[in-house]
Design an enzyme around this catalytic site. Structure first.
Site, PDB file in Angstrom:
ATOM      1  N   ASP A 104       0.821  -1.219   0.000  1.00  0.00           N
ATOM      2  CA  ASP A 104       0.000   0.000   0.000  1.00  0.00           C
ATOM      3  C   ASP A 104       0.854   1.269   0.000  1.00  0.00           C
ATOM      4  O   ASP A 104       0.593   2.198   0.765  1.00  0.00           O
ATOM      5  CB  ASP A 104      -0.947   0.004   1.210  1.00  0.00           C
ATOM      6  CG  ASP A 104      -1.971  -1.109   1.159  1.00  0.00           C
ATOM      7  OD1 ASP A 104      -2.039  -1.805   0.136  1.00  0.00           O
ATOM      8  OD2 ASP A 104      -2.693  -1.293   2.148  1.00  0.00           O
ATOM      9  N   ASP A 122      -0.448  -4.310  -3.820  1.00  0.00           N
ATOM     10  CA  ASP A 122      -1.407  -3.202  -3.963  1.00  0.00           C
ATOM     11  C   ASP A 122      -0.709  -1.855  -3.810  1.00  0.00           C
ATOM     12  O   ASP A 122      -1.195  -0.955  -3.121  1.00  0.00           O
ATOM     13  CB  ASP A 122      -2.521  -3.322  -2.914  1.00  0.00           C
ATOM     14  CG  ASP A 122      -3.238  -4.657  -2.966  1.00  0.00           C
ATOM     15  OD1 ASP A 122      -3.145  -5.353  -3.999  1.00  0.00           O
ATOM     16  OD2 ASP A 122      -3.879  -5.021  -1.961  1.00  0.00           O
TER      17      ASP A 122
END
Length: 397
Positions: free
Chosen positions: A228, A249
């Protein structure tokens, strides 16, 4: 975790990165950045941060700085400080200056942000000198029209080490959090230096920057982290010639954003030959309904690094991501994408590829819901009209 523990953990990390830079096997993957800067994308449990982080000293992390250096040292400390910085204000632009050695009117980025008048209609350029600024920075909604002007993303950076666990949530873990509109960043890096987690580790997400304001621009910037890294939260955003590193991600959120000529580098662990496991993903877009006009478009980008990764995971059921004219290395898995292991999303997600190249761009084994876009289908994603750039982009750059 105590302040002392955090400091010691960061020192250990920096020392390990230092050793990795000097002892790394030369056969490992190297990335050349803008022709004159090379570093290793490490395949160990350590991130590949720019060399600027190695020069940062423990004594600068937590001590309070004076507004100016001692007069007896000013000649030596500030001898190489650029002349004419900051320049005089104009009718449309104000200038502030940040230098952690005390050669400007501010030694921290947050102090400079706090000095910007609320709801100012002038562009405030915060000139940030070389070095790592170890602080957590927030640009609130009341501070629009701010520019962070660094001296090169391998020379200037803002770093912190919060995680979802320490910050009470992934969304709050960002080293820099931008909620204001019309924010611009040039030639600067955003880093989260929290220890790299194992895949699936609870509470270990660590955001380098969260962008929650509309009409944001990033030119020649770096984004460094693992899981992230870049929280492209909401609003219309433009990224050009940026370097984005992560593992899982590492571009996520529900923004409507165009990424042009960017490098997307996976620092997931290498996958042993013969194994088919996936240990990374570039994107996780969060479009939750067909009524939301959001999505990520990557145009003329490159994908490289380590691991075996997906181009995207369907974090929300209407996730929308397009890769166009992008060069993909063989770290991209043949199926390309993942529906978050929820087949009901196959009918609502929009994942498209257009005229991409490289070993990872072979679409013969792509997941059945992935679209091979033709010229007409791809056109809305190929330029700044995707983010309504004609309405705001040029006035912000």
């Amino acid at each position: 975790m105590s302040l002392l523990t955090n400091s010691l953990s960061l020192l250990v990390l920096l020392f390990a990165v230092f050793l990795s830079f000097h002892l790394i096997n030369p056969t490992q993957y190297y990335i050349k950045i803008f022709k004159d800067y090379t570093f290793t994308t490490l395949s160990s449990s350590l991130p590949a941060f720019p060399a600027i982080i190695l020069s940062y000293r423990h004594g600068n992390m937590h001590r309070h700085h004076k507004d100016r250096p001692d007069s007896g040292n000013a000649g030596s400390i500030c001898d190489d400080f650029p002349a004419g910085i900051p320049p005089p204000d104009t009718n449309t632009t104000s200038y502030l200056c940040v230098d952690r050695k005390g050669c400007c009117n501010f030694t921290t980025v947050q102090a400079a942000v706090n000095a910007v008048p609320d709801m100012s209609q002038k562009r405030t350029i915060i000139w940030i000198n070389k070095g790592i600024y170890y602080e957590k920075v927030t640009v609130p909604r009341t501070k629009p029209n701010i520019t962070f002007q660094g001296q090169g993303y391998t020379s200037t950076g803002i770093a912190w080490n919060d995680t979802a666990k320490s910050a009470n949530g992934t969304f709050s873990s960002g080293s820099v959090q931008v909620f204001a509109s019309n924010f611009v960043a040039k030639n600067i890096s955003f880093m989260n230096v929290a220890p790299i987690p194992s895949p699936g580790e609870v509470g270990a997400q660590a955001v380098a920057i969260r962008i929650g304001g509309d009409q944001a621009v990033f030119l020649g910037c770096g984004f460094f982290g693992a899981q992230d890294t870049l929280h492209d939260d909401r609003g219309r955003h433009y990224f050009k010639e940026c370097y984005i590193q992560g593992s899982i991600d590492f571009v996520f959120g529900n923004g409507r954003s165009l990424y042009e000529n960017c490098q997307l580098i996976s620092m997931a662990n290498p996958v042993p030959q013969g194994q088919r496991s996936i240990n990374g993903a570039v994107t996780a877009h969060g479009r939750a309904s067909m009524d939301e006009n959001s999505g990520f478009a990557f145009v003329n980008c490159t994908i490289g690094g380590n691991g075996r990764i997906w181009l995207g995971r369907a974090w929300r059921p209407y996730s929308r991501v397009v890769f166009a004219l992008t060069t993909m290395s063989d770290i991209v898995a043949p199926e390309g994408w993942n529906d978050f292991n929820d087949p009901t999303r196959d009918q609502t997600i929009f994942y498209g590829e257009y005229n991409c190249s490289g070993l990872g761009a072979n679409m013969s084994m792509r997941a059945p819901y992935v679209q091979r876009l033709n010229d007409t289908q791809a056109l809305p994603f190929l330029n700044t009209t995707f983010i309504d750039g004609d309405q705001w982009l040029q006035s912000n750059i």
